[in-house]
Scaffold this motif. Structure first.
Motif, mmCIF file in Angstrom:
data_model
loop_
_atom_site.group_PDB
_atom_site.id
_atom_site.type_symbol
_atom_site.label_atom_id
_atom_site.label_comp_id
_atom_site.label_asym_id
_atom_site.label_seq_id
_atom_site.Cartn_x
_atom_site.Cartn_y
_atom_site.Cartn_z
ATOM 1 N N MET A 1 -5.816 8.705 -4.440
ATOM 2 C CA MET A 1 -4.383 8.459 -4.304
ATOM 3 C C MET A 1 -4.115 6.955 -4.346
ATOM 4 S SD MET A 1 -1.819 9.394 -1.134
ATOM 5 C CE MET A 1 -1.951 11.139 -1.451
ATOM 6 N N PRO A 2 -3.178 6.487 -5.194
ATOM 7 C CA PRO A 2 -2.882 5.061 -5.252
ATOM 8 C C PRO A 2 -2.229 4.591 -3.960
ATOM 9 C CG PRO A 2 -1.288 6.315 -6.536
ATOM 10 C CD PRO A 2 -2.349 7.278 -6.122
ATOM 11 N N PRO A 3 -2.392 3.296 -3.597
ATOM 12 C CA PRO A 3 -1.777 2.786 -2.373
ATOM 13 C C PRO A 3 -0.262 2.937 -2.414
ATOM 14 C CG PRO A 3 -3.345 1.205 -3.289
ATOM 15 C CD PRO A 3 -3.161 2.281 -4.306
ATOM 16 N N ALA A 4 0.323 3.205 -1.253
ATOM 17 C CA ALA A 4 1.775 3.314 -1.169
ATOM 18 C C ALA A 4 2.416 1.969 -1.503
ATOM 19 C CB ALA A 4 2.182 3.757 0.238
ATOM 20 N N ARG A 5 3.538 2.004 -2.164
ATOM 21 C CA ARG A 5 4.243 0.780 -2.539
ATOM 22 C C ARG A 5 4.814 0.110 -1.293
ATOM 23 N NH1 ARG A 5 6.157 -1.500 -7.077
ATOM 24 N NH2 ARG A 5 8.039 -2.767 -6.936
ATOM 25 N N ARG A 6 4.587 -1.184 -1.155
ATOM 26 C CA ARG A 6 5.095 -1.913 -0.005
ATOM 27 C C ARG A 6 6.608 -2.088 -0.098
ATOM 28 N NH1 ARG A 6 4.266 -6.946 0.152
ATOM 29 N NH2 ARG A 6 3.690 -7.135 -2.048
ATOM 30 N N ALA A 190 -0.027 -7.721 -2.757
ATOM 31 C CA ALA A 190 0.338 -7.214 -4.088
ATOM 32 C C ALA A 190 -0.829 -7.316 -5.055
ATOM 33 C CB ALA A 190 1.536 -7.988 -4.622
ATOM 34 N N LYS A 191 -1.590 -8.382 -4.954
ATOM 35 C CA LYS A 191 -2.721 -8.591 -5.859
ATOM 36 C C LYS A 191 -3.864 -7.629 -5.565
ATOM 37 C CE LYS A 191 -5.924 -12.187 -7.448
ATOM 38 N NZ LYS A 191 -6.439 -13.562 -7.218
ATOM 39 N N ALA A 192 -4.094 -7.362 -4.267
ATOM 40 C CA ALA A 192 -5.199 -6.493 -3.854
ATOM 41 C C ALA A 192 -4.648 -5.371 -2.984
ATOM 42 C CB ALA A 192 -6.249 -7.303 -3.092
ATOM 43 N N PRO A 193 -3.917 -4.426 -3.576
ATOM 44 C CA PRO A 193 -3.248 -3.395 -2.779
ATOM 45 C C PRO A 193 -4.234 -2.463 -2.090
ATOM 46 C CG PRO A 193 -3.101 -2.883 -5.115
ATOM 47 C CD PRO A 193 -3.678 -4.264 -5.018
ATOM 48 N N GLY A 194 -3.819 -1.959 -0.962
ATOM 49 C CA GLY A 194 -4.649 -1.039 -0.192
ATOM 50 C C GLY A 194 -4.365 -1.200 1.284
ATOM 51 N N ALA A 195 -5.171 -0.532 2.092
ATOM 52 C CA ALA A 195 -4.951 -0.570 3.541
ATOM 53 C C ALA A 195 -6.257 -0.570 4.314
ATOM 54 C CB ALA A 195 -4.086 0.619 3.964
ATOM 55 N N SER A 196 -7.333 -1.033 3.683
ATOM 56 C CA SER A 196 -8.616 -1.013 4.384
ATOM 57 C C SER A 196 -8.840 -2.263 5.234
ATOM 58 C CB SER A 196 -9.770 -0.899 3.377
ATOM 59 O OG SER A 196 -9.917 -2.113 2.649
ATOM 60 N N THR A 197 -8.066 -3.315 4.953
ATOM 61 C CA THR A 197 -8.276 -4.596 5.621
ATOM 62 C C THR A 197 -6.941 -5.168 6.056
ATOM 63 O OG1 THR A 197 -10.204 -5.016 4.220
ATOM 64 C CG2 THR A 197 -9.246 -6.917 5.347
ATOM 65 N N GLN A 208 -1.611 -5.546 5.165
ATOM 66 C CA GLN A 208 -2.773 -4.738 4.836
ATOM 67 C C GLN A 208 -3.036 -4.827 3.339
ATOM 68 O OE1 GLN A 208 -2.313 -0.788 6.375
ATOM 69 N NE2 GLN A 208 -2.265 -1.460 8.505
ATOM 70 N N CYS A 209 -4.303 -4.851 2.984
ATOM 71 C CA CYS A 209 -4.664 -4.971 1.575
ATOM 72 C C CYS A 209 -6.049 -4.387 1.344
ATOM 73 C CB CYS A 209 -4.622 -6.433 1.130
ATOM 74 S SG CYS A 209 -5.639 -7.521 2.134
ATOM 75 N N LEU A 210 -6.485 -4.384 0.124
ATOM 76 C CA LEU A 210 -7.782 -3.906 -0.351
ATOM 77 C C LEU A 210 -7.913 -2.389 -0.295
ATOM 78 C CD1 LEU A 210 -10.464 -6.425 0.944
ATOM 79 C CD2 LEU A 210 -9.616 -6.143 -1.379
ATOM 80 N N ALA A 211 -8.238 -1.808 -1.416
ATOM 81 C CA ALA A 211 -8.477 -0.376 -1.479
ATOM 82 C C ALA A 211 -9.698 -0.009 -0.643
ATOM 83 C CB ALA A 211 -8.686 0.046 -2.927
ATOM 84 N N GLY A 212 -9.684 1.183 -0.087
ATOM 85 C CA GLY A 212 -10.779 1.640 0.749
ATOM 86 C C GLY A 212 -10.247 2.541 1.839
ATOM 87 N N PRO A 213 -11.104 2.943 2.763
ATOM 88 C CA PRO A 213 -10.656 3.818 3.844
ATOM 89 C C PRO A 213 -9.494 3.197 4.607
ATOM 90 C CG PRO A 213 -13.038 3.622 3.840
ATOM 91 C CD PRO A 213 -12.532 2.615 2.860
ATOM 92 N N THR A 216 -5.308 4.055 10.638
ATOM 93 C CA THR A 216 -3.958 4.436 11.060
ATOM 94 C C THR A 216 -3.681 4.150 12.523
ATOM 95 O OG1 THR A 216 -4.741 6.702 11.498
ATOM 96 C CG2 THR A 216 -3.787 6.253 9.325
ATOM 97 N N ARG A 217 -4.736 4.009 13.342
ATOM 98 C CA ARG A 217 -4.508 3.784 14.770
ATOM 99 C C ARG A 217 -5.528 2.779 15.299
ATOM 100 N NH1 ARG A 217 -4.075 9.263 18.093
ATOM 101 N NH2 ARG A 217 -3.357 7.722 19.614
ATOM 102 N N GLY A 218 -5.088 2.026 16.302
ATOM 103 C CA GLY A 218 -6.005 1.120 16.971
ATOM 104 C C GLY A 218 -6.345 -0.102 16.128
ATOM 105 N N THR A 219 -7.382 -0.794 16.525
ATOM 106 C CA THR A 219 -7.811 -2.000 15.827
ATOM 107 C C THR A 219 -8.486 -1.639 14.513
ATOM 108 O OG1 THR A 219 -8.155 -3.130 17.939
ATOM 109 C CG2 THR A 219 -9.215 -4.086 15.987
ATOM 110 N N PRO A 220 -8.037 -2.194 13.401
ATOM 111 C CA PRO A 220 -8.655 -1.862 12.121
ATOM 112 C C PRO A 220 -10.097 -2.372 12.060
ATOM 113 C CG PRO A 220 -7.104 -3.662 11.883
ATOM 114 C CD PRO A 220 -6.922 -3.140 13.260
ATOM 115 N N PRO A 221 -10.968 -1.703 11.306
ATOM 116 C CA PRO A 221 -12.376 -2.119 11.254
ATOM 117 C C PRO A 221 -12.608 -3.406 10.468
ATOM 118 C CG PRO A 221 -11.981 -0.294 9.758
ATOM 119 C CD PRO A 221 -10.718 -0.470 10.544
#
Length: 268
Positions: A1-6, A190-197, A208-213, A216-221
């Motif tokens: 699934m592509p990242p949601a549009r900001r 925008a350049k590196a869309p995603g929510a893994s970082t 949030q950016c970079l594709a990957g896992p 959704t809750r707590g401190t991101p890894p």
């Protein structure tokens, strides 16, 4: 699934106007105190001395009055947003370099050039923060307010360049710095869309950016965090990832965080 549009960030016209005028005044004050002997010092930008940097600053301030004086674009809506402007600056680098060198050759008095550009800018700034007005940027039709935001970014980035080049501090307006930090952070997302970082630049921005896992809750890894000035210099190529982490001003955790080094700078 592509990242949601900001959702686009909203920049309030009054804050943009006040930030721009404040940064212009801080720059003018610093330039008035700048000894002539500093003009030939390296600016830190390839092939530019301080004289060319000052000429570029005057040109960048004068860009808003110039665009507003041109015929309105025929487009019915904006074709260029702030992300496109930031990420497209690389395509303009050669032209800006040529124009800045030519301007430096024409200017006999760098203080007068900065003061003149500031006065021209002040005369049109209320029009420049209109959200319903389009200006003819070379990338396409752009909202006047967005283009004025780019003037804030240019002034903050190059005021910091002037500080580093001369050793004479150019004060950065807090709201102008906040706007710049946010524009650069949004461009990275925008350049590196995603929510893994998550990239954090307290107290001004978190994206949030970079594709990957996705978290959704707590401190991101995966977290990257820096102070505003370090982020400003990192996002514009004034420093690099290794140097920023070595000083402790950039902190990165998680296996995905270091991948961001390949996405920087975003504005050149």
């Amino acid at each position: 699934m592509p990242p949601a549009r900001r959702k686009p960030r909203v920049h309030q016209a009054e804050r943009v106007r006040d930030a721009l005028l404040a940064q212009v005044e801080f720059l003018r004050l610093a330039v008035r105190e700048l000894p002539d002997g500093q003009l030939t010092r390296p600016s830190g930008l390839a092939g530019w001395d301080v004289r060319v940097l000052l000429a570029h600053l005057a040109e960048e301030m004068d860009a808003l009055p110039r665009l507003l004086a041109r015929p309105a674009p025929t487009a019915a809506r904006a074709e260029v947003d702030l992300d496109r402007w930031v990420l497209g600056t690389r395509d303009l680098a050669a032209d800006l370099d040529r124009d800045s060198r030519e301007a430096a050759g024409r200017q006999d008095d760098h203080r007068a050039a900065i003061d003149g550009a500031a006065e021209e800018l002040d005369a049109v700034v209320e029009t420049g923060v209109r959200e319903d007005l389009l200006v003819p940027h070379r990338f396409g039709a752009m909202r006047a307010l967005d283009f004025t935001v780019t003037r804030v970014v240019e002034l903050v980035v190059h005021s910091d360049d002037l500080t580093r080049a001369t050793g004479t501090p150019v004060r950065l307006d807090r709201q102008a710095l906040a706007i710049t930090v946010r524009v650069l952070a949004d461009a990275l997302a925008a350049k590196a869309p995603g929510a893994s970082t998550e990239v954090r630049v307290p107290p001004f921005a978190a994206v949030q950016c970079l594709a990957g896992p996705r978290h959704t809750r707590g401190t991101p890894p995966n977290v990257v965090e820096s102070d505003p000035i370090t982020w400003l210099r990192l996002a514009t190529g004034r420093t690099d990832w290794a140097a920023a982490t070595a000083t402790g001003r950039l902190r990165a955790s998680g296996e995905r965080a270091a991948v961001l080094a390949d996405e920087l700078p975003v504005l050149v």
